[in-house]
Design a protein around this motif. Structure first.
Motif, PDB file in Angstrom:
ATOM      1  N   ILE A  83       0.973  -0.820   0.248  1.00  0.00           N
ATOM      2  CA  ILE A  83      -0.183   0.161   0.397  1.00  0.00           C
ATOM      3  C   ILE A  83       0.743   1.334  -0.189  1.00  0.00           C
ATOM      4  N   LEU A  84       2.019   1.252   0.702  1.00  0.00           N
ATOM      5  CA  LEU A  84       2.620   2.277   0.714  1.00  0.00           C
ATOM      6  C   LEU A  84       3.611   2.372  -0.315  1.00  0.00           C
ATOM      7  N   ASN A  85       3.919   1.682  -1.012  1.00  0.00           N
ATOM      8  CA  ASN A  85       4.206   1.802  -2.441  1.00  0.00           C
ATOM      9  C   ASN A  85       3.645   2.104  -2.924  1.00  0.00           C
ATOM     10  N   ARG A  86       2.745   1.941  -3.352  1.00  0.00           N
ATOM     11  CA  ARG A  86       1.560   2.008  -4.389  1.00  0.00           C
ATOM     12  C   ARG A  86       1.753   4.159  -4.216  1.00  0.00           C
ATOM     13  N   TYR A  87       0.945   3.930  -2.814  1.00  0.00           N
ATOM     14  CA  TYR A  87       1.142   5.411  -2.223  1.00  0.00           C
ATOM     15  C   TYR A  87       2.065   6.172  -2.814  1.00  0.00           C
ATOM     16  N   LEU A  88       3.186   6.051  -2.786  1.00  0.00           N
ATOM     17  CA  LEU A  88       3.874   6.958  -3.247  1.00  0.00           C
ATOM     18  C   LEU A  88       4.847   6.975  -4.602  1.00  0.00           C
ATOM     19  N   LEU A  89       4.335   5.835  -5.112  1.00  0.00           N
ATOM     20  CA  LEU A  89       4.288   5.770  -6.078  1.00  0.00           C
ATOM     21  C   LEU A  89       3.092   7.150  -7.219  1.00  0.00           C
ATOM     22  N   ARG A  90       2.213   7.205  -7.136  1.00  0.00           N
ATOM     23  CA  ARG A  90       0.979   8.102  -6.805  1.00  0.00           C
ATOM     24  C   ARG A  90       1.400   9.773  -6.227  1.00  0.00           C
ATOM     25  N   LEU A  91       1.926   9.463  -5.592  1.00  0.00           N
ATOM     26  CA  LEU A  91       2.551  10.961  -5.492  1.00  0.00           C
ATOM     27  C   LEU A  91       3.336  11.563  -6.463  1.00  0.00           C
ATOM     28  N   PHE A  92       4.331  10.677  -7.319  1.00  0.00           N
ATOM     29  CA  PHE A  92       4.788  10.862  -8.199  1.00  0.00           C
ATOM     30  C   PHE A  92       4.444  11.004  -9.394  1.00  0.00           C
ATOM     31  N   GLU A  93       3.135  10.474  -9.648  1.00  0.00           N
ATOM     32  CA  GLU A  93       2.249  10.182 -10.893  1.00  0.00           C
ATOM     33  C   GLU A  93       2.761   9.352 -11.086  1.00  0.00           C
ATOM     34  N   ALA A  94       3.295   7.998 -11.138  1.00  0.00           N
ATOM     35  CA  ALA A  94       4.390   6.800 -11.597  1.00  0.00           C
ATOM     36  C   ALA A  94       3.621   5.597 -11.684  1.00  0.00           C
ATOM     37  N   ASP A  95       3.279   4.795 -12.506  1.00  0.00           N
ATOM     38  CA  ASP A  95       2.464   3.599 -11.967  1.00  0.00           C
ATOM     39  C   ASP A  95       3.602   2.905 -11.720  1.00  0.00           C
ATOM     40  N   SER A  96       4.358   2.823 -11.561  1.00  0.00           N
ATOM     41  CA  SER A  96       5.888   1.590 -11.093  1.00  0.00           C
ATOM     42  C   SER A  96       6.855   2.372 -11.343  1.00  0.00           C
ATOM     43  N   PHE A  97       7.682   1.629 -10.056  1.00  0.00           N
ATOM     44  CA  PHE A  97       8.842   2.100  -9.912  1.00  0.00           C
ATOM     45  C   PHE A  97       9.836   2.679 -11.266  1.00  0.00           C
ATOM     46  N   GLU A  98       9.320   1.315 -12.418  1.00  0.00           N
ATOM     47  CA  GLU A  98      10.067   1.227 -12.636  1.00  0.00           C
ATOM     48  C   GLU A  98       9.894   2.245 -13.976  1.00  0.00           C
ATOM     49  N   SER A  99       8.997   2.918 -13.769  1.00  0.00           N
ATOM     50  CA  SER A  99       8.582   4.607 -14.787  1.00  0.00           C
ATOM     51  C   SER A  99       8.802   5.370 -14.319  1.00  0.00           C
ATOM     52  N   LEU A 100       8.939   5.782 -13.257  1.00  0.00           N
ATOM     53  CA  LEU A 100       9.651   6.494 -12.041  1.00  0.00           C
ATOM     54  C   LEU A 100      11.061   6.830 -12.314  1.00  0.00           C
ATOM     55  N   THR A 101      11.751   5.522 -12.191  1.00  0.00           N
ATOM     56  CA  THR A 101      13.368   5.775 -11.883  1.00  0.00           C
ATOM     57  C   THR A 101      14.024   5.350 -12.977  1.00  0.00           C
ATOM     58  N   LYS A 102      12.993   5.793 -14.503  1.00  0.00           N
ATOM     59  CA  LYS A 102      13.828   4.719 -16.303  1.00  0.00           C
ATOM     60  C   LYS A 102      14.459   5.813 -16.442  1.00  0.00           C
ATOM     61  N   ASP A 103      14.988   7.159 -15.492  1.00  0.00           N
ATOM     62  CA  ASP A 103      15.664   8.673 -16.441  1.00  0.00           C
ATOM     63  C   ASP A 103      16.310   8.468 -15.080  1.00  0.00           C
ATOM     64  N   MET A 104      16.490   8.068 -14.020  1.00  0.00           N
ATOM     65  CA  MET A 104      16.820   8.766 -12.830  1.00  0.00           C
ATOM     66  C   MET A 104      18.621   7.554 -12.748  1.00  0.00           C
ATOM     67  N   LYS A 105      18.941   6.447 -13.410  1.00  0.00           N
ATOM     68  CA  LYS A 105      20.267   6.002 -13.561  1.00  0.00           C
ATOM     69  C   LYS A 105      21.558   6.231 -13.743  1.00  0.00           C
ATOM     70  N   ASP A 106      21.599   7.707 -14.854  1.00  0.00           N
ATOM     71  CA  ASP A 106      22.868   8.456 -14.662  1.00  0.00           C
ATOM     72  C   ASP A 106      23.561   8.537 -13.753  1.00  0.00           C
ATOM     73  N   ALA A 107      24.266   8.038 -13.369  1.00  0.00           N
ATOM     74  CA  ALA A 107      25.475   8.424 -12.288  1.00  0.00           C
ATOM     75  C   ALA A 107      25.670  10.119 -12.318  1.00  0.00           C
TER      76      ALA A 107
END
Length: 129
Positions: free
Chosen positions: A19-43
């Protein structure tokens, strides 16, 4: 005919059940952790800017649609906390700790949760139900 022991059950992901995972992802308007992080892997995002603000903060706020539940100012405060704690932890080290994207998000999610838990508990309960 199916093989012995084979099932046709739908696969459930643990992340879909948290539940908390879904709640936090919704705050960032993301469907999944992968969609939230897709552009965040650059060092390069692991660095701080000249004002000691994380580049992760800049990245997240550039995609965030301002909303009452999560404003840029709130994210800035959470980021300042993370940076301050990181400096404190790194004090006796030769090099400052640099968080990977998933580590930074874990810290950020924790900051958000603790803030809501201690200052907006009823709202947190309503939002998660």
């Amino acid at each position: 005919m199916t093989k012995k022991g084979a099932t046709n059950k739908k696969k459930f992901l643990l992340s879909d059940q948290l539940i908390l995972n879904r709640y936090l992802l919704r705050l960032f308007e993301a469907d999944s952790f992968e969609s939230l992080t897709k552009d965040m892997k650059d060092a390069s995002l692991e660095e701080l800017d000249v004002d000691n603000v994380s580049r992760f903060y800049h990245h997240l706020t550039s995609r965030l649609i301002e909303q009452e539940n999560l404003t840029k100012e709130m994210l800035r405060q959470y980021d300042e906390n993370i940076v301050r704690y990181t400096f404190e932890i790194s004090e006796k080290r030769e090099e400052r700790i640099k968080w990977k994207y998933f580590q930074y998000l874990s810290l950020l999610f924790t900051e958000i949760y603790l803030d809501r838990y201690f200052h907006q508990r009823e709202q947190l309960l309503n939002d998660c139900s």
